[in-house]
Design an enzyme around this catalytic site. Structure first.
Site, PDB file in Angstrom:
ATOM      1  N   ASP A 137       5.043  10.468   3.703  1.00 50.33           N
ATOM      2  CA  ASP A 137       3.685  10.987   3.536  1.00 50.33           C
ATOM      3  C   ASP A 137       3.574  12.190   2.603  1.00 50.33           C
ATOM      4  N   CYS A 161     -10.948 -13.464   1.253  1.00 51.54           N
ATOM      5  CA  CYS A 161     -11.511 -12.572   2.283  1.00 51.54           C
ATOM      6  C   CYS A 161     -11.982 -11.260   1.667  1.00 51.54           C
ATOM      7  N   CYS A 188     -13.077  -6.255   4.841  1.00 54.74           N
ATOM      8  CA  CYS A 188     -12.937  -4.797   4.850  1.00 54.74           C
ATOM      9  C   CYS A 188     -13.971  -4.152   3.932  1.00 54.74           C
ATOM     10  N   CYS A 246     -16.839  -1.470   5.489  1.00 53.27           N
ATOM     11  CA  CYS A 246     -16.680  -0.018   5.267  1.00 53.27           C
ATOM     12  C   CYS A 246     -18.045   0.666   5.359  1.00 53.27           C
ATOM     13  N   CYS A 298     -11.665  -0.441   8.363  1.00 51.12           N
ATOM     14  CA  CYS A 298     -11.217  -1.486   7.429  1.00 51.12           C
ATOM     15  C   CYS A 298      -9.926  -2.161   7.885  1.00 51.12           C
ATOM     16  N   CYS A 343      -9.803  -6.469   9.797  1.00 45.40           N
ATOM     17  CA  CYS A 343      -8.917  -7.324   8.993  1.00 45.40           C
ATOM     18  C   CYS A 343      -8.345  -8.465   9.835  1.00 45.40           C
TER      19      CYS A 343
HETATM   20  C1  B12 Z   1      -3.885  10.785   0.101  1.00 45.92           C
HETATM   21  C2  B12 Z   1      -3.717   9.826   1.261  1.00 45.92           C
HETATM   22  C3  B12 Z   1      -4.865   9.415   1.929  1.00 45.92           C
HETATM   23  C4  B12 Z   1      -6.263   9.680   1.393  1.00 45.92           C
HETATM   24  C5  B12 Z   1      -6.538   8.653   0.244  1.00 45.92           C
HETATM   25  C6  B12 Z   1      -6.138   7.209   0.622  1.00 45.92           C
HETATM   26  C7  B12 Z   1      -5.990   6.247  -0.545  1.00 45.92           C
HETATM   27  N1  B12 Z   1      -6.256   4.970  -0.297  1.00 45.92           N
HETATM   28  O1  B12 Z   1      -5.608   6.635  -1.640  1.00 45.92           O
HETATM   29  C8  B12 Z   1      -7.122   9.492   2.667  1.00 45.92           C
HETATM   30  C9  B12 Z   1      -7.250  10.829   3.374  1.00 45.92           C
HETATM   31  C10 B12 Z   1      -8.513   8.914   2.442  1.00 45.92           C
HETATM   32  C11 B12 Z   1      -6.213   8.593   3.485  1.00 45.92           C
HETATM   33  C12 B12 Z   1      -6.672   7.752   4.461  1.00 45.92           C
HETATM   34  C13 B12 Z   1      -5.843   6.891   5.199  1.00 45.92           C
HETATM   35  N2  B12 Z   1      -4.499   6.901   5.209  1.00 45.92           N
HETATM   36 CO1  B12 Z   1      -3.455   7.881   3.999  1.00 45.92          CO
HETATM   37  N3  B12 Z   1      -2.232   8.677   2.692  1.00 45.92           N
HETATM   38  C14 B12 Z   1      -2.435   9.374   1.632  1.00 45.92           C
HETATM   39  C15 B12 Z   1      -1.113   9.652   0.902  1.00 45.92           C
HETATM   40  C16 B12 Z   1      -0.648  11.090   1.207  1.00 45.92           C
HETATM   41  C17 B12 Z   1      -1.171   9.439  -0.627  1.00 45.92           C
HETATM   42  C18 B12 Z   1      -1.893   8.155  -1.037  1.00 45.92           C
HETATM   43  C19 B12 Z   1      -2.100   8.011  -2.516  1.00 45.92           C
HETATM   44  O2  B12 Z   1      -1.299   8.425  -3.304  1.00 45.92           O
HETATM   45  N4  B12 Z   1      -3.203   7.384  -2.916  1.00 45.92           N
HETATM   46  C20 B12 Z   1      -3.487   7.090  -4.285  1.00 45.92           C
HETATM   47  C21 B12 Z   1      -3.735   5.576  -4.442  1.00 45.92           C
HETATM   48  C22 B12 Z   1      -4.160   5.314  -5.883  1.00 45.92           C
HETATM   49  O3  B12 Z   1      -2.562   4.896  -4.193  1.00 45.92           O
HETATM   50  P1  B12 Z   1      -2.093   4.116  -2.840  1.00 45.92           P
HETATM   51  O4  B12 Z   1      -3.180   3.468  -2.091  1.00 45.92           O
HETATM   52  O5  B12 Z   1      -1.208   5.020  -2.081  1.00 45.92           O
HETATM   53  O6  B12 Z   1      -1.177   2.991  -3.535  1.00 45.92           O
HETATM   54  C23 B12 Z   1      -1.630   1.709  -3.902  1.00 45.92           C
HETATM   55  C24 B12 Z   1      -2.610   1.668  -5.054  1.00 45.92           C
HETATM   56  O7  B12 Z   1      -2.229   2.628  -6.007  1.00 45.92           O
HETATM   57  C25 B12 Z   1      -2.397   0.247  -5.542  1.00 45.92           C
HETATM   58  N5  B12 Z   1      -2.501   0.077  -6.972  1.00 45.92           N
HETATM   59  C26 B12 Z   1      -1.741   0.622  -7.929  1.00 45.92           C
HETATM   60  N6  B12 Z   1      -2.161   0.185  -9.138  1.00 45.92           N
HETATM   61  C27 B12 Z   1      -3.170  -0.670  -8.918  1.00 45.92           C
HETATM   62  C28 B12 Z   1      -3.933  -1.420  -9.794  1.00 45.92           C
HETATM   63  C29 B12 Z   1      -4.924  -2.260  -9.282  1.00 45.92           C
HETATM   64  C30 B12 Z   1      -5.745  -3.053 -10.237  1.00 45.92           C
HETATM   65  C31 B12 Z   1      -5.152  -2.348  -7.866  1.00 45.92           C
HETATM   66  C32 B12 Z   1      -6.192  -3.258  -7.301  1.00 45.92           C
HETATM   67  C33 B12 Z   1      -4.377  -1.565  -6.991  1.00 45.92           C
HETATM   68  C34 B12 Z   1      -3.395  -0.745  -7.542  1.00 45.92           C
HETATM   69  O8  B12 Z   1      -1.073  -0.132  -5.174  1.00 45.92           O
HETATM   70  C35 B12 Z   1      -0.461   0.906  -4.429  1.00 45.92           C
HETATM   71  C36 B12 Z   1       0.391   0.302  -3.328  1.00 45.92           C
HETATM   72  O9  B12 Z   1      -0.379  -0.416  -2.385  1.00 45.92           O
HETATM   73  C37 B12 Z   1      -0.170   8.562   1.557  1.00 45.92           C
HETATM   74  C38 B12 Z   1       1.287   8.979   1.698  1.00 45.92           C
HETATM   75  C39 B12 Z   1       2.012   8.925   0.388  1.00 45.92           C
HETATM   76  N7  B12 Z   1       2.768   9.937   0.053  1.00 45.92           N
HETATM   77  O10 B12 Z   1       1.889   7.951  -0.345  1.00 45.92           O
HETATM   78  C40 B12 Z   1      -0.857   8.298   2.937  1.00 45.92           C
HETATM   79  C41 B12 Z   1      -0.864   6.863   3.461  1.00 45.92           C
HETATM   80  C42 B12 Z   1      -1.272   5.954   2.323  1.00 45.92           C
HETATM   81  N8  B12 Z   1      -1.928   6.892   4.451  1.00 45.92           N
HETATM   82  C43 B12 Z   1      -1.730   6.102   5.463  1.00 45.92           C
HETATM   83  C44 B12 Z   1      -2.694   5.846   6.472  1.00 45.92           C
HETATM   84  C45 B12 Z   1      -2.189   5.205   7.762  1.00 45.92           C
HETATM   85  C46 B12 Z   1      -4.046   6.150   6.267  1.00 45.92           C
HETATM   86  C47 B12 Z   1      -5.242   5.727   7.131  1.00 45.92           C
HETATM   87  C48 B12 Z   1      -5.157   4.322   7.721  1.00 45.92           C
HETATM   88  C49 B12 Z   1      -5.399   6.773   8.272  1.00 45.92           C
HETATM   89  C50 B12 Z   1      -6.627   6.573   9.116  1.00 45.92           C
HETATM   90  N9  B12 Z   1      -6.606   5.709  10.118  1.00 45.92           N
HETATM   91  O11 B12 Z   1      -7.634   7.243   8.901  1.00 45.92           O
HETATM   92  C51 B12 Z   1      -6.416   5.862   6.123  1.00 45.92           C
HETATM   93  C52 B12 Z   1      -6.669   4.551   5.337  1.00 45.92           C
HETATM   94  C53 B12 Z   1      -7.729   4.701   4.262  1.00 45.92           C
HETATM   95  C54 B12 Z   1      -7.606   3.634   3.177  1.00 45.92           C
HETATM   96  N10 B12 Z   1      -8.468   2.612   3.209  1.00 45.92           N
HETATM   97  O12 B12 Z   1      -6.749   3.740   2.304  1.00 45.92           O
HETATM   98  C55 B12 Z   1      -0.384   5.422   5.381  1.00 45.92           C
HETATM   99  C56 B12 Z   1      -0.573   3.937   4.974  1.00 45.92           C
HETATM  100  C57 B12 Z   1       0.209   2.933   5.770  1.00 45.92           C
HETATM  101  C58 B12 Z   1      -0.052   1.528   5.297  1.00 45.92           C
HETATM  102  N11 B12 Z   1       0.245   0.582   6.158  1.00 45.92           N
HETATM  103  O13 B12 Z   1      -0.511   1.278   4.197  1.00 45.92           O
HETATM  104  C59 B12 Z   1       0.348   6.317   4.290  1.00 45.92           C
HETATM  105  C60 B12 Z   1       1.331   5.560   3.410  1.00 45.92           C
HETATM  106  C61 B12 Z   1       1.098   7.412   5.089  1.00 45.92           C
HETATM  107  C62 B12 Z   1       2.406   6.900   5.679  1.00 45.92           C
HETATM  108  N12 B12 Z   1       3.529   7.390   5.191  1.00 45.92           N
HETATM  109  O14 B12 Z   1       2.453   6.053   6.545  1.00 45.92           O
HETATM  110  N13 B12 Z   1      -4.913   8.696   3.078  1.00 45.92           N
HETATM  111  S1  SF4 Z   2      -7.316  -6.382   3.692  1.00 48.00           S
HETATM  112 FE1  SF4 Z   2      -7.734  -7.728   5.418  1.00 48.00          FE
HETATM  113  S2  SF4 Z   2      -9.970  -7.649   5.635  1.00 48.00           S
HETATM  114 FE2  SF4 Z   2      -9.483  -6.850   3.596  1.00 48.00          FE
HETATM  115  S3  SF4 Z   2      -9.583  -8.622   2.247  1.00 48.00           S
HETATM  116 FE3  SF4 Z   2      -7.453  -8.456   2.869  1.00 48.00          FE
HETATM  117  S4  SF4 Z   2      -7.280  -9.792   4.638  1.00 48.00           S
HETATM  118 FE4  SF4 Z   2      -9.471  -9.415   4.345  1.00 48.00          FE
HETATM  119  S1  SF4 Z   3     -10.956   4.162   6.334  1.00 46.82           S
HETATM  120 FE1  SF4 Z   3     -11.587   2.212   5.450  1.00 46.82          FE
HETATM  121  S2  SF4 Z   3     -13.510   1.655   6.504  1.00 46.82           S
HETATM  122 FE2  SF4 Z   3     -13.116   3.808   6.937  1.00 46.82          FE
HETATM  123  S3  SF4 Z   3     -14.351   4.827   5.365  1.00 46.82           S
HETATM  124 FE3  SF4 Z   3     -12.227   4.692   4.571  1.00 46.82          FE
HETATM  125  S4  SF4 Z   3     -12.212   2.793   3.380  1.00 46.82           S
HETATM  126 FE4  SF4 Z   3     -14.061   2.759   4.651  1.00 46.82          FE
END
Ligand code: B12
Ligand code: SF4
Ligand code: SF4
Length: 378
Positions: free
Chosen positions: A134, A191, A194, A198, A243, A247
């Site tokens: 993290d 699907c 999510c 949201c 979200c 799922c």
């Molecule tokens: C900052 C952060 C947050 C932020 C931003 C989340 C986000 N989606 O970016 C906030 C506070 C909102 C957050 C929320 C949550 N988080 Co958080 N968070 C982080 C943290 C510290 C960094 C994430 C990051 O760099 N985001 C930047 C985005 C751009 O990257 P990413 O989603 O991590 O990576 C993906 C995308 O970049 C994608 N991607 C890359 N290039 C491209 C190109 C295209 C075209 C597409 C479509 C996608 C794509 O692929 C990557 C791999 O899947 C990580 C820990 C870590 N060091 O990584 C935990 C982490 C992602 N969080 C985690 C969790 C559990 C959550 C929550 C579920 C907690 C909750 N219940 O509230 C929510 C989920 C929200 C969501 N829908 O994402 C877990 C995820 C576990 C998992 N199974 O995926 C992590 C990995 C922590 C951990 N070590 O377990 N989080």
């Molecule tokens: S993450 Fe889950 S809810 Fe969202 S599109 Fe994929 S299968 Fe459907």
């Molecule tokens: S955790 Fe998922 S459902 Fe909740 S606000 Fe963030 S993106 Fe939307």
């Protein structure tokens, strides 16, 4: 050194110590992620909780001397509470997201990575490694995706076929040349549940989040919650699971593999009112062990006040008046003023009028005005 055999030995050992899933990835630069992170930054879609240096996030050789592989692990966490306490009038309850149930996952994942490191050390004395969970430089999801732990869902989560997305992720960069595992095929298909579910439209499109609109992020901010989101946050105190809950890949998924991850329901679904006046010490004692308390008590208290407004909890008016009049923090006083307006009633209105004549802080005065406007709308 027979790295193929060592990899097998590490996999067996990981199972023995309760790691639910393990995968191996190359330590090549994360070039696609780099572009993505830059784009997210340009769009203002980041949360600010990410490690700031994008080069370090995407180039393992900048944070580790001659990296050869990354070992990714996942620990499955429970999704259902046994007999959750039911909130009712006079005893409303808030919610901590599942990722905050049990002991802080940073501690639990770290323990497994340390054990794994000690094992590798015992097999290969010249092994070097750097683990993180993290708060480290790397993007845990991008590593897990590359290591074949799961696919990157449209809700942004890494989804495993076995444990759904309810997994914590962590990893270890090493100087050992393990054979990488294969990427897992994306299985979301058509699907889009999510995206539709949201509450704030934070998922801009599949796999792209505007973190500034994500309730999970918003529950962790310390300032006033923007008006738009006050009716969307509901009774969430920390995080958001919507979200993931909708799922289909999480349907029926509920693993209880780690006793330390079991939720204490009185803490994960606590009564709201006692939170309003909780002391720092009490807060630390009661909530300090969970990941959801990392920002301290202020955001949780602010969210508790909004949750009481969400329930229009008349029984809380007295406490909210006390908080509006006596709390030293403007965010808490102001949010209580807004909540009093939302709940309504003569006592609330009189208290707001009285506070208006006495309050000095401009931000709080704005919230008092917002509270009073609820009465003129009636
Ligand atoms: C900052 C952060 C947050 C932020 C931003 C989340 C986000 N989606 O970016 C906030 C506070 C909102 C957050 C929320 C949550 N988080 Co958080 N968070 C982080 C943290 C510290 C960094 C994430 C990051 O760099 N985001 C930047 C985005 C751009 O990257 P990413 O989603 O991590 O990576 C993906 C995308 O970049 C994608 N991607 C890359 N290039 C491209 C190109 C295209 C075209 C597409 C479509 C996608 C794509 O692929 C990557 C791999 O899947 C990580 C820990 C870590 N060091 O990584 C935990 C982490 C992602 N969080 C985690 C969790 C559990 C959550 C929550 C579920 C907690 C909750 N219940 O509230 C929510 C989920 C929200 C969501 N829908 O994402 C877990 C995820 C576990 C998992 N199974 O995926 C992590 C990995 C922590 C951990 N070590 O377990 N989080
Ligand atoms: S993450 Fe889950 S809810 Fe969202 S599109 Fe994929 S299968 Fe459907
Ligand atoms: S955790 Fe998922 S459902 Fe909740 S606000 Fe963030 S993106 Fe939307």
């Amino acid at each position: 050194m027979d790295y193929r055999q060592l990899k097998e030995d590490i996999i067996s050992y990981s199972k023995r110590i309760g790691i639910d899933k393990i995968g191996f990835a190359s330590a090549d630069p994360f070039s696609e992620l780099k572009n993505r992170l830059i784009r997210q930054q340009e769009l203002g879609y980041q949360s600010g909780f990410e490690h700031k240096n994008i080069d370090e996030r995407t180039e393992p050789s900048l944070i580790f001397d001659q990296p050869r592989s990354i070992i990714a692990i996942a620990l499955a966490y429970p999704s259902r509470m046994e007999e959750p306490p039911i909130g009712k009038k006079g005893a409303r309850r808030g919610l901590f997201a599942r990722a905050s149930w049990g002991i802080d996952y940073h501690v639990l994942v770290r323990e497994k990575l340390e054990q794994l490191g000690a094992y590798i050390d015992s097999c290969v004395p010249e092994a070097r490694f750097k683990w993180m969970v993290d708060t480290g430089e790397l993007a845990d999801r991008a590593v897990a995706e590359r290591a074949g732990i799961g696919w990157s869902g449209k809700n942004c989560s890494i989804i495993t076929p076995e444990f759904g997305s309810f997994v914590y992720l962590g990893e270890m960069i090493t100087n050992l040349p393990f054979e990488p595992d294969e990427l897992m095929e994306e299985q979301c298909g058509e699907c889009r549940k999510c995206l539709d579910a949201c509450p704030t439209g934070a998922l801009v499109q599949g796999g792209q989040l505007n973190a500034q609109r994500c309730i999970s992020f918003l529950t962790q901010t310390k300032d006033f919650l923007p008006d738009e989101f006050r009716t969307k946050i509901g009774n969430r105190l920390y995080g958001c699971d919507t979200c993931q809950v909708v799922c289909p890949k999480n349907k029926g998924v509920d693993f209880h593999n780690h006793p330390d991850m079991e939720p204490y329901s009185e803490v994960t679904k606590p009564l709201l009112q006692p939170l309003l006046k909780i002391s720092n010490r009490e807060f630390k004692e009661k909530y300090g062990f969970m990941s959801g308390s990392w920002r301290g008590k202020k955001p949780i208290q602010r969210n508790a006040i909004i949750a009481l407004a969400h329930f229009k909890e008349e029984e809380a008016v007295g406490d909210l008046v006390d908080v509006m009049n006596g709390d030293p923090r403007p965010v808490i006083r102001g949010t209580a003023a807004w909540a009093l307006g939302k709940i309504g009633g003569v006592e609330a209105e009189n208290a707001l009028l009285e506070a208006k004549s006495r309050e000095q802080d401009e931000d709080v005065l704005i919230e008092i005005e917002k509270g009073l406007q609820f009465f003129s709308k009636e």
